[in-house]
Write an enzyme that holds these catalytic residues in place. Structure first.
Site, short mmCIF file in Angstrom:
data_model
loop_
_atom_site.label_atom_id
_atom_site.label_comp_id
_atom_site.label_asym_id
_atom_site.label_seq_id
_atom_site.Cartn_x
_atom_site.Cartn_y
_atom_site.Cartn_z
N ASP A 151 60.83 64.31 -10.48
CA ASP A 151 59.96 63.57 -11.35
C ASP A 151 60.35 62.27 -11.88
OD1 ASP A 151 58.05 62.85 -13.64
OD2 ASP A 151 56.84 64.64 -12.80
N CYS A 172 55.00 70.19 -14.76
CA CYS A 172 55.57 69.93 -13.46
C CYS A 172 54.61 70.03 -12.52
CB CYS A 172 56.79 70.70 -13.36
SG CYS A 172 57.68 70.58 -11.46
N HIS A 194 60.70 70.72 -16.55
CA HIS A 194 59.91 69.73 -17.55
C HIS A 194 58.59 70.49 -17.72
CE1 HIS A 194 57.70 67.32 -14.50
NE2 HIS A 194 58.47 67.55 -13.85
N ARG A 224 59.47 60.91 -14.26
CA ARG A 224 59.33 60.63 -15.86
C ARG A 224 60.48 61.30 -16.69
NH1 ARG A 224 53.63 63.10 -15.86
NH2 ARG A 224 54.80 64.64 -14.64
N CYS A 270 64.28 68.26 -12.06
CA CYS A 270 63.36 67.78 -11.00
C CYS A 270 63.32 66.13 -10.58
CB CYS A 270 61.76 68.10 -11.79
SG CYS A 270 60.52 67.76 -10.98
#
Length: 218
Positions: free
Chosen positions: A47, A104, A101, A49, A45
Site C-alpha cells: 500500500d 487494508c 495496516h 500509504r 504491505c
C-alpha cells in the site's frame, strides 16, 4: 480527484531531492553507497500509504524492506523467502518486523471473498485466516471492525509463518540473535501498535501457542 504527475515530473522531483540532500548533508550518498548494514527487515504491505522508513523515522540504508499485497509470507513465494534468507544469513539483521495496516484493501477483499483474478489467488491465505476466526469476526458490529481485526490476525499468522521457516529456525538453533515483531499501522493516526509478544527464539515461539497464532502454514 488528484492529478497524477507525469513520469518526467518524477525525474525532476528526484533531481531536486538528491540535490537538497547533498546540500544539507554533504557526502550522504557517497557514504550510503559504501555498504548496506541495516539491523531490521520490514515485511509490509505494498500500500502506497505505508512508507516503511518514514513510519519509524529511519534513513535509507537502515531498513531492509520487503512489501507485497497484504504483507504475506508464503512458503511458495521465492521472492519473500529469498529476501528473508538474505536478511538473516547475509546481512544478519537483528529484528524482523511484520507490519500490516488497518483498512487494508487486500484483507477487505479476502473478508468479502471478492473476485480479483490473479490477486484472488494471492490473498487466499488471508481468506483462510478469516475462516479460521469466523466466529470471532462475526461477533464484531461493523465490517470496518471486522477488516481491522482480520488485519491483526493476518499479521499474527504471518509472524508464525516467518518463525516456522527453516531460515529463522536454523538461525535460532545456531544462537543467532533474531527477534520477530508483529505490528499494525493506523492510517488514521500514523501510529504503530505492537500486537503481541516478541518472538526471540525457539522456546519463546513454542510458548506462544495456539492462543496467539492459528495453526497451519509451513
Amino acid at each position: 480527484m488528484t492529478k497524477v504527475p507525469g513520469i518526467d515530473q518524477l525525474l525532476t522531483n528526484n533531481r531536486a531531492w538528491a540535490a537538497e540532500v547533498e546540500r544539507t548533508r554533504p557526502g550522504f550518498f557517497a557514504h550510503l553507497a559504501e555498504q548496506q548494514s541495516p539491523g531490521y527487515l520490514w515485511i509490509g504491505c505494498a500500500d502506497s500509504r505505508v512508507p516503511a522508513n518514514e513510519i519509524v523515522g529511519m534513513e535509507p540504508g537502515e531498513l531492509f524492506v520487503h512489501r507485497n499485497v497484504a504483507n504475506l509470507v508464503n512458503h511458495a513465494d521465492l521472492n519473500a523467502l529469498s529476501v528473508l534468507q538474505f536478511a538473516v544469513d547475509v546481512i544478519k539483521v537483528k529484528h524482523i518486523i511484520v507490519c500490516g495496516h488497518y483498512g487494508c484493501s487486500g484483507v477487505r477483499a479476502a473478508l468479502r471473498d471478492t473476485r480479483l483474478g490473479v490477486a484472488e489467488h494471492w490473498i487466499r491465505p488471508v481468506r483462510d485466516v478469516c475462516e479460521a476466526h469466523r466466529h470471532e469476526l462475526d461477533m464484531l458490529p461493523t465490517e470496518a471492525a471486522r477488516v481491522d481485526r482480520l488485519c491483526e490476525l493476518n499479521v499474527m499468522q504471518q509472524v508464525r509463518n516467518v518463525c516456522r521457516t527453516p531460515i529463522v529456525q536454523d538461525a535460532w538453533r545456531r544462537g543467532q540473535k533474531l527477534a520477530i515483531h508483529s505490528w499494525v499501522y493506523g492510517l488514521g493516526d500514523g501510529l504503530v501498535r505492537p500486537l503481541g509478544p516478541t518472538v526471540a527464539g525457539l522456546k519463546s515461539f513454542d510458548e506462544l501457542g495456539a492462543s496467539y497464532l492459528m495453526r497451519g502454514a509451513f
